[in-house]
Structures are given as C-alpha cells and as structure tokens.
Design a protein around this motif. Structure first.
Motif, short mmCIF file in Angstrom:
data_model
loop_
_atom_site.label_atom_id
_atom_site.label_comp_id
_atom_site.label_asym_id
_atom_site.label_seq_id
_atom_site.Cartn_x
_atom_site.Cartn_y
_atom_site.Cartn_z
N GLY A 212 -5.71 11.68 -22.93
CA GLY A 212 -5.83 12.71 -24.11
C GLY A 212 -5.79 12.04 -25.54
O GLY A 212 -5.65 12.99 -26.62
N GLY A 294 -8.34 11.69 -15.19
CA GLY A 294 -7.59 11.70 -16.35
C GLY A 294 -6.01 11.79 -15.99
O GLY A 294 -5.52 11.80 -14.82
N LYS A 300 -10.55 14.83 -20.66
CA LYS A 300 -11.21 15.64 -21.49
C LYS A 300 -12.49 15.67 -21.69
O LYS A 300 -13.27 16.49 -22.25
CB LYS A 300 -9.98 15.62 -22.70
CG LYS A 300 -10.25 14.61 -23.78
CD LYS A 300 -9.69 14.68 -25.06
CE LYS A 300 -10.09 13.37 -25.91
NZ LYS A 300 -9.24 13.51 -27.00
N SER A 301 -12.98 14.26 -21.75
CA SER A 301 -14.39 14.05 -22.03
C SER A 301 -14.53 12.56 -21.63
O SER A 301 -13.82 11.55 -21.20
CB SER A 301 -14.68 14.13 -23.44
OG SER A 301 -14.02 13.21 -24.27
#
Length: 423
Positions: A212, A294, A300-301
């Motif tokens: 994150g 994650g 998140k990407s």
C-alpha cells in the motif's frame, strides 16, 4: 493529470503542426542534407537480435522516403549507454537523439526539445497517457517513452503441483504459506528475492506497492519511510527471509541470476517482466503468471518501467528529428519493436493492435496492467542518486540484523536533501 493535448484532434491543427515542423529552420539550412545521430540502448540478448539490426532496418526504410535525412545509429549495452550519452554531452558533442533510461537532468538544464516541439499532434496524443505523464518534467513532456514493461508474479507449475499447491498466491500470507510448502519439498529458492545491486530499486517498489505504499505520495513528494513501507520490509525480514524461504541471501541475489535460476527450474516464485517468459520457455519450464500479491489481497497496482527517447537542442535539427520520430512512433514500427523484444507498446494505437492479435496473447496480461501501473519518479533530477542509494542499502534491510525503519528514514532524508537542492 489530464493531458493538455488530448482534446486537440482537429485535422486543421494537425496539418498546421506538420507544416510548421517541415518548414522551420535547422542548423544546416532548409534544403541541405542532414545526418542525425542517435545513441540507443541494446535490447537484444545476442548479436542475432541486437537492436542495431532493428535501427538499421528502420533507418533504411525512413531514408527511402526522406533522402536528405540520413540516420546514424550507435547502439550500446545498457551498462554503457547512459554513461556514453553523458560523456558526449559533457564534451559538447550531444547526439541529436538518445534512447536511454533517464531524461530529467537534461531537461532541467534546458538541453532538450519538448515533445510538442518535435512531434505532430496525432503522434504525441497517441502515447499511452500514463507513460506520457511519466515523461514530464515540470508539467512539460521531454521524455518520449520507448519500450515499456510491467511486472507480474511468475510461478513454476510443476513445483507447485509437486508441493500440493493448487492455486497461485493472491496475498502475502499465501506467498509465505506456499513458499513453506515448496521449501519442504526441497525447492532451492521457494521465493527468489533479488535485492542485489543490479535492480534493487525495482524489487523494492514492487513490495512497497503490495504493502500500500510507494516511493512518492499522492502529490509527488518522496514517502520512502512511510509506515506502510516500513511494515512491508518488516514483514519480508520476519516472514519470508527470516524463515529461510528465499533460499539465497537477497542482498547478494541479482535479478539476472534470479531469472536464470527460474529458467533452470530452481525457483518456485518470483516477480518478473515479460522477457522472463522467453527464458523460461527456452528451458522448457511450465510457468504461470498472476497479478502481484499484496498484504491483504492483490496489490493496489504493479510497477511499470519505461525507457526514454529524448532529443537534444545542440545541433538544431528540430524539423528533421521531429520527422524521424513521427516515423519511429507510427503504429507499425512501435508494434514491430515491441513484438521483437517482448516489450509493451508505448502508444495507444499499437497497444490496441497488440491486444487484437492472438500471436501476442502472452503479453496481453502485462499490457492490460500498463494504464494503472506506477513508475519510478524519473521526473525528479534527484532520482538517480536515490536509486543508487536504494541499490546500495535495501539488500541489508531484510537480513537478520536489518533495520527497515532506520534505513528507510536515512534514504528519505537523503532524498529530501537532493530534492531541495534541485529546486
């Protein structure tokens, strides 16, 4: 950031820009023959597929319809090309164009043409928006993307099956559990974690994104020592490295060696880019790829990487450079380059063509991630120093005596000082 040129689609504007480019003055006089010098990086892994061959073929095609513009291309390895360009610029012999890994320092010193001084409006508007934005220095695009990639988690299907793992991991908890099962089956490197000096900055960012965090915050300020980033490397130190699930010291493992080990069947999982597919297939490894895991599920990407084309003002060949780059970035040529070297197209038109073509199906999952990928802060003149520091220090962070909070804070302070000095 909304691209300022995306709304400019009228044919009249495009025609006007084209006329301006073809009529503006150059250092050699309007009707004289000009030789443009380009220094480029080599994406090939042998003489047989050296980038020199690609550029020679492209140059000959351009020169057939532009006989007064000759293209002289010199290709260097990635270990030498940035230094070569730096030396030429320092010696007052800047090439007309350079295709390398960074552009911001030259832009900050006023040495470069901006993209809109060179390219026709349709060409500039065709760049994938995320890549065009990553090529900006102080909100003006100087870096023209040339070759891109994203990262996914690769896993060895045979080793997974032998360890009784039926599904690839989606979270860090899954990664740790699966790595434990692989270790129990005797896999040499359950999870290869290359934090050696070759490409530490890439592996570091991948894990930051999974936790994150990232290198910068929402307004572009360095956030290297954020709580999210500290927690990420504490988890790696304790749950992965500390439990012997990497099979090798991360500080001593380079990406190239990790990829080679995966192709040899010695690695259960690792983060990789599209070129690893070719390596694995050449050795007969049955692999799969998934989005990055994650801390609480999918990351998140993912990380995106782009290399950059830039054009120096020194020789004054603005019109001729613009004409050549319009040719370089047409759909056919971008797709040809990307397909040849297993990279992702940097333009919307070539990306759509790749997605529509089944022969590129293995690249589709990487390409679909590109629009939301996060890139290095290459628009900062401080980034080369920060990247060098990351390479020197991040490998120790996950070791038995690693101090994530302390090291990340030290790098943050260095980044802040470098950023302030650049203002």
């Amino acid at each position: 950031m909304q691209r300022r040129y995306l709304g400019l689609g009228a044919a009249g504007l495009a025609t006007a820009m084209a006329l301006t480019l073809t009529s503006c003055g150059s250092g050699s006089g309007g009707g004289d023959a000009v030789t443009l010098k380009l220094v480029a990086a080599d994406y090939g892994d042998s003489k047989a597929n050296s980038s020199q061959k690609y550029w020679d073929r492209l140059s000959r095609a351009f020169e057939k319809t532009n006989p007064k513009i000759k293209i002289d291309v010199q290709v260097y390895s990635w270990t030498a090309v940035d230094k070569k360009v730096e030396d030429l610029v320092k010696a007052g012999k800047a090439p007309d164009m350079a295709q390398v890994g960074a552009y911001a320092d030259y832009a900050a010193k006023g040495r470069l043409y901006s993209a809109d001084q060179l390219l026709s409006i349709p060409t500039q508007a065709d760049f994938t928006p995320a890549l065009a934005q990553a090529g900006e220095y102080q909100r003006t695009q100087y870096g023209m993307p040339f070759g891109a990639s994203t990262r996914r988690l690769f896993y060895n299907k045979k080793l997974f099956a032998e360890a009784g793992i039926t599904d690839p991991p989606q979270s860090w908890a899954d990664v740790a559990r699966d790595a434990g099962r692989l270790k129990a089956r005797g896999v040499k490197m359950p999870f290869a974690l290359p934090l050696g000096p070759e490409e530490t900055q890439a592996e570091t960012l991948l894990w930051m994104l999974g936790g994150g965090g990232g290198y910068t915050d929402s307004i572009g300020k360095y956030a290297i020592d954020s709580p999210e980033n500290v927690k990420t490397f504490e988890w790696l130190r304790t749950e992965l490295v500390g439990k012997g699930l990497t099979g090798a010291s991360p500080a001593k493992l380079n990406r190239e060696d990790a990829f080679a080990a995966f192709a040899d069947g010695d690695v259960g999982m690792l983060n990789g880019h599209p070129t690893l597919m070719k390596q694995a297939e050449a050795k007969g490894v049955d692999y799969g790829t998934v989005e990055l895991p994650g801390a609480g599920g999918k990351a998140k990407s993912t990380m995106g990487v782009a290399d950059w084309m830039m054009a120096f003002k020194q020789n004054g060949h603005q019109a001729q450079v613009g004409k050549f780059l319009d040719f370089v970035y047409n759909e056919k040529n971008v797709l040809d380059f990307s397909g040849t070297y297993g990279l992702l197209p940097v333009t919307t038109s070539a990306s759509e063509a790749m997605l529509a073509d089944g022969k590129y199906s293995k690249l589709h999952s990487f390409l679909k991630q590109l629009k939301n990928a996060e890139f290095y802060p290459a628009n900062k003149t401080s980034w080369p120093l920060v990247s060098k520091t990351l390479k020197a220090k991040m490998g120790t962070v996950v070791g038995p005596r690693g101090n994530p909070a302390g090291v990340l804070t030290d790098i943050q302070h260095l980044a802040d000082r470098a950023d302030s000095a650049a203002e």
